[in-house]
Write a protein that holds these residues in place. Structure first.
Motif: not given
Length: 297
Positions: A230, A290-292, A294-297
């Motif tokens: 992340a 990826w998790e980080h 996707q939280t920004q999209y």
């Protein structure tokens, strides 16, 4: 009538005299050549040939020494010609020079031209830069010969444009361990072809030593590695921007090879622990990355 004929003859004589002078000047003017280097092709092909990898981070390239060797090679081939300069085409994030590219740009008789790099570390806009320069130099009769070190089929239009203005284009290639590393349509269009072999490049390429990690280091947990993923994603997004994120997202859950390799190397440096051969930790690293994002999209 005789006066008219005399005037006509005098005019023809003056024209012939001017043409004779022009031809004499052209004969005294030396031919000029330039060298055009697609650095993306150069790094990939020489890395594969000498170091066994196309990953730029795995080997060092003595660009100054290699450029001098290319100039010497051109001097031998174009014996009665003078060098205009070497054009070095590469990609960079937001077209901002890296330290290595800046050092190359400071070399005498070298012009660095930068395209962009997308999220997958692929060059964008380099071929069009080569075409623009080749065509412009040929149109203005600044060069009579162009040595082009590259292999992409997209360079065919650059070759055709230069030839249309009378310049001769000579394709230089790099020996391929297997098969070919230059597009056939490009080979068909050029005026001559030449392949530079392993011995030519060997003095200028050296493989980097793999980083050594302390034996017996404590194995990080999956959560530790996920957190590192992340952190790296946050830095990646900050440096590349949302446009790069949009390009990357359709590939989820997979990362392009160059991005995945960057992620691995940076994570190992932060952890001081090798993740090679540790599939579960590699998955945790990608998951955190990826998790980080996707939280920004």
């Amino acid at each position: 009538m005789n006066d008219d004929l005399a005037a006509l003859k005098a005019g023809i004589d003056r024209t012939n005299e001017l043409l004779t002078r022009m031809l004499a000047e052209v004969a005294k003017t030396p031919s000029t050549h330039a060298i055009f280097v697609d650095a993306g092709y150069l790094y990939a092909a020489t890395g594969r040939l000498v170091a066994g990898t196309e990953d730029r981070r795995a080997f060092d390239l003595d660009a100054e020494g290699l450029i001098e060797a290319l100039i010497d090679k051109a001097r031998q081939i174009f014996a009665d010609s003078r060098l205009l300069r070497v054009y070095w085409y590469d990609g960079a994030r937001r077209r901002i020079h890296t330290a290595e590219q800046q050092a190359i740009a400071e070399l005498p008789d070298v012009k660095v031209r930068l395209g962009n790099l997308n999220a997958n570390n692929q060059q964008k806009g380099v071929d069009s830069l080569i075409r623009t320069d080749l065509e412009s130099l040929a149109r203005h009769r600044a060069i009579s010969d162009a040595a082009l070190l590259g292999g992409d089929e997209d360079l065919v239009s650059a070759v055709e444009a230069a030839q249309g203005y009378g310049a001769r284009v000579h394709l230089w290639g790099i020996e391929a361990p297997e098969g070919r590393n230059q597009a056939e349509p490009l080979l068909w269009e050029v005026d001559s072809q030449r392949t530079l072999d392993l011995e030519f490049f060997k003095p200028y390429v050296s493989r980097r030593a793999a980083p050594a990690y302390e034996a017996g280091a404590t194995r990080p947990t999956r959560e530790d590695v996920r957190f590192i993923g992340a952190q790296i994603a946050a830095k990646w997004l900050s440096s590349r921007g949302r446009e790069a994120l949009v390009e990357l997202l359709p590939g989820h859950p997979y990362l392009p090879g160059p991005v995945d390799q960057d992620l691995l190397v940076e994570a190992e440096g932060m952890l001081q622990y090798s993740l090679r051969g540790q599939a579960d930790l590699r998955r945790a690293l990608r998951d955190g990355f990826w998790e980080h994002l996707q939280t920004q999209y």
